[in-house]
Enzyme design. Sequence first.
Site, PDB file in Angstrom:
ATOM      1  N   CYS A  22      23.782   3.489  50.765  1.00  0.00           N
ATOM      2  CA  CYS A  22      24.777   3.802  51.798  1.00  0.00           C
ATOM      3  C   CYS A  22      24.126   3.852  53.175  1.00  0.00           C
ATOM      4  CB  CYS A  22      25.486   5.121  51.491  1.00  0.00           C
ATOM      5  SG  CYS A  22      24.392   6.548  51.359  1.00  0.00           S
TER       6      CYS A  22
ATOM      7  N   ASP B 112      20.491   5.011  43.111  1.00  0.00           N
ATOM      8  CA  ASP B 112      21.588   5.290  44.045  1.00  0.00           C
ATOM      9  C   ASP B 112      21.195   6.507  44.875  1.00  0.00           C
ATOM     10  OD1 ASP B 112      23.972   5.467  45.395  1.00  0.00           O
ATOM     11  OD2 ASP B 112      25.107   6.283  43.719  1.00  0.00           O
TER      12      ASP B 112
ATOM     13  N   GLU C 247      18.674  13.321  37.343  1.00  0.00           N
ATOM     14  CA  GLU C 247      19.274  13.910  38.534  1.00  0.00           C
ATOM     15  C   GLU C 247      18.665  15.295  38.718  1.00  0.00           C
ATOM     16  OE1 GLU C 247      21.094  15.152  41.711  1.00  0.00           O
ATOM     17  OE2 GLU C 247      21.504  13.108  41.018  1.00  0.00           O
TER      18      GLU C 247
ATOM     19  N   GLN D 156      32.320   9.450  44.782  1.00  0.00           N
ATOM     20  CA  GLN D 156      32.743   8.457  45.764  1.00  0.00           C
ATOM     21  C   GLN D 156      34.079   8.833  46.400  1.00  0.00           C
ATOM     22  OE1 GLN D 156      30.789   6.319  46.853  1.00  0.00           O
ATOM     23  NE2 GLN D 156      29.325   5.762  45.267  1.00  0.00           N
TER      24      GLN D 156
END
Length: 382
Positions: free
Chosen positions: A339, A312, A267, A215
Amino acid sequence: MARFDIDIRNFAFGGEAYGVLPSGKGCFVRGAVPGENVTVEVISEHARFVRAELISINKTSPDRIEPVCPFASDCPGCSYGHISYEKEIFWKQNSFERFLLGTGCVEKNAILAPVSSPVRFNWRNKIKLAVENGVCGYRGTDNVSLVPVDRCLLIHDSINAYLSEHSGFEDGNLELRYTPSGGVIRLTPENREDIIYDTLPGYGDFPVPAGAFFQTNPQVAALLVDKVIELISHTGIKELTELHCGSGMFSLCAAMKIPGLKTCGAEITPRSITCARKAAKNFKLSGRCSFFNSEAAKFYRTQKNCRLLLVDPPRSGLDPKLLSCIVKNPPEYMIYVSCGPDTLQRDLKKLSSSGLEVLSSQLFDMFPCTSHFESVTFLRKG
């Protein structure tokens, strides 16, 4: 090209002001403010809308301010630099609400008040500049021309200091990253996989690949993590599955704060998983936090009885394969960190078909002055 006088109605997603031509076509123009009457010159025409250049302001909005940044008229990055931060949040929330209500499955009372950034400037800890003939800057609105910038008000003071102290950069791209523990580093093909430590206020230092995403606004990132932990706690469930977990920030922070919580994260980037496992060891959470190098949809198929899911994804939203897997086997609760409100809208429509209903959704202004923001949406299987 033709010129027109138009009234500006609102800000569109992306930060451009919006009005309507006499023909009825929508008109997007950068630099105007809702409530103004402006003269515009059409620069590109499409089937249902045009894009235009602001020529003059005939009636000025009381919301207009003088931009702090000297490059505001040329640099496309700060879409809201010519209005106050209070008004910026208002219009971002307005845009966010339009996307959510446009799904047909989100009630107005589920949309929470936005969370502002504690600071409007000097929040960005990573930057990518273009370099031409030794001059650094951002690409213009045409994505070709260079807007020379010797100091950016959005980036951390340490990065601005680095730019003022160094010169002679080779033409191409210049990427710089700041961390409290390591200072400013220049990212190159040779060091992008190096492990560095980035700080999340209130939680600690996290190992991350130097070139990987973490971030960019640490203060708002901490508020975002706080919210995610609040939602996880609300469910009372002690097992969390996280997809697109990156270097494990959400899972690790949740395990720090919620006694007995066990997490498993997936991931696709191997180096990020290496960092997540390293962080789990550093924080003494290896017994409760597991991380797997796997494509998201493939991993979710192994979670037959997932009760609590956290996602996310990148700005492109959920991959169609993953979305299909979730719709076929929805969790009891789901937390969606986004986002991209446009792709969030698309995905929520699909998720609602599986019986998942939106309990709440909240904007977090991770990127002040720009057109972007993050959000957290909380869903429950009906």
